[in-house]
Every structure is written in structure tokens, then in C-alpha cells.
Design a protein around this motif. Structure first.
Motif, mmCIF file in Angstrom:
data_model
loop_
_atom_site.group_PDB
_atom_site.id
_atom_site.type_symbol
_atom_site.label_atom_id
_atom_site.label_comp_id
_atom_site.label_asym_id
_atom_site.label_seq_id
_atom_site.Cartn_x
_atom_site.Cartn_y
_atom_site.Cartn_z
ATOM 1 N N VAL A 1 0.835 -1.199 0.000
ATOM 2 C CA VAL A 1 0.000 0.000 0.000
ATOM 3 C C VAL A 1 0.873 1.254 0.000
ATOM 4 C CG1 VAL A 1 -1.657 1.332 1.370
ATOM 5 C CG2 VAL A 1 -1.984 -1.129 1.072
ATOM 6 N N ASN B 1 1.223 4.015 -3.145
ATOM 7 C CA ASN B 1 0.825 5.405 -2.926
ATOM 8 C C ASN B 1 1.998 6.365 -3.092
ATOM 9 O OD1 ASN B 1 0.496 7.681 -0.528
ATOM 10 N ND2 ASN B 1 -1.291 7.441 -1.867
ATOM 11 N N TYR C 1 -5.701 6.373 -2.725
ATOM 12 C CA TYR C 1 -6.205 5.264 -1.913
ATOM 13 C C TYR C 1 -7.307 4.506 -2.662
ATOM 14 C CZ TYR C 1 -3.768 7.240 2.175
ATOM 15 O OH TYR C 1 -2.830 7.698 3.062
ATOM 16 N N ILE D 1 -5.706 2.290 -5.230
ATOM 17 C CA ILE D 1 -5.059 1.145 -4.579
ATOM 18 C C ILE D 1 -6.120 0.122 -4.173
ATOM 19 C CG2 ILE D 1 -3.709 0.380 -2.588
ATOM 20 C CD1 ILE D 1 -2.340 3.175 -2.671
ATOM 21 N N CYS E 1 -5.938 -3.609 -5.640
ATOM 22 C CA CYS E 1 -5.675 -4.740 -4.741
ATOM 23 C C CYS E 1 -6.963 -5.465 -4.323
ATOM 24 C CB CYS E 1 -4.939 -4.265 -3.493
ATOM 25 S SG CYS E 1 -3.307 -3.599 -3.829
ATOM 26 N N VAL F 1 -7.251 0.027 3.071
ATOM 27 C CA VAL F 1 -6.105 0.732 2.477
ATOM 28 C C VAL F 1 -5.686 1.882 3.392
ATOM 29 C CG1 VAL F 1 -5.340 2.143 0.530
ATOM 30 C CG2 VAL F 1 -6.707 0.079 0.132
#
Length: 154
Positions: free
Chosen positions: A112, A116, A123, A126, A130, A137
């Protein structure tokens, strides 16, 4: 000019050798006569001996000032280079430390954080990438930042 040279060159060289190194004295004599030429061309010189000595002393003074400026400049350059070397060493040490800290993070937090901070993903991006909830996150990122900060203090 030839007459002035034959007349005063020996005296000027001997006088300057008492004040300066022999090689420097000879160079000063030559340069003094070169600098005297415009005065000679403009008209008669009333006190050629005094004028030659003053020109030579001024030349020596200017050389000393120039050498002093060059020494100070070289010292500043050496100091700056040394500071830059220390700065570069410190920067490399920080990079190595940062990488070690990142490698020491749990995989979930590291992924994470890297996505980033190094990947530039938000976020939300991400979370989508994921397949995680947004709150997860955010939580992993806060944990990663806390761990990194704690390890940097150590």
C-alpha cells in the motif's frame, strides 16, 4: 627606452630581489618596462627610477592580491566540495536506511505504501487495484507510516 633599460634595469632588479624572490624580481622588471612604455611614448619621464620602482611594486602588490583571492576561492571550493561529499554520503546513508525500513515492513503495509508514495496511486485506486475496501487501504497506510516513523527514530 633602451637607454632607460640599460641605465636602471640592474638597479631595479637588485632592489626588487631584496623584497621578492629572484624569479619574481626578474619578471617584475620586464613587466615594469612594458608598463613604462606608454609613459615614455607620451613624453619625457621626469623620474624614471622612481616610476619604475612604483610600477614594479604595484605589480607585485596586484600579484599578491590575486594569489590571495585564488587561495580563498580554492579554499571555498575545497570546503564546498567537502561539504557536498559529506552531504552525498549522508544522503546515500538515508537511502539505504529507507530501503531497509521498507523491506522490513509487512508485505501488506509495504504494498500500500509503495503504490501510494512511489506509484502515485490514490487510496481509491489502490483499493481497486488490490481488491480491498478503502478503509483497509487507509488503515494499512497509517500503520505503514507509523512503523516507518518509529524505525526512523531508532
Amino acid at each position: 627606452m633602451d637607454d632607460l633599460y640599460r641605465r636602471y634595469a640592474g638597479w631595479l632588479k637588485a632592489t626588487l630581489r631584496r623584497q621578492f624572490a629572484p624569479d619574481q624580481a626578474e619578471d617584475l622588471v620586464q613587466e615594469a618596462y612594458i608598463r613604462l612604455a606608454p609613459y615614455q611614448a607620451a613624453g619625457g619621464i621626469r623620474h624614471p627610477q622612481g616610476l619604475l620602482l612604483r610600477i614594479a611594486q604595484n605589480l607585485a602588490y596586484n600579484q599578491a592580491r590575486r594569489a590571495g583571492r585564488e587561495r580563498r576561492r580554492d579554499a571555498r571550493f575545497a570546503e564546498t566540495s567537502q561539504d557536498h561529499g559529506h552531504h552525498a554520503d549522508a544522503e546515500q546513508t538515508q537511502v539505504v536506511l529507507y530501503r531497509q525500513i521498507l523491506e522490513g515492513l509487512p508485505t501488506a503495509y509495504r504494498d500500500v505504501f509503495v503504490l501510494n508514495r512511489h506509484g502515485g496511486l490514490t487510496y481509491e485506486q489502490i483499493a481497486a487495484h488490490c481488491d480491498l475496501p478503502l478503509k483497509t487501504v487507509e488503515w494499512r497506510m497509517s500503520k505503514a507510516l507509523a512503523l516507518i516513523a518509529a524505525r526512523m527514530r531508532d
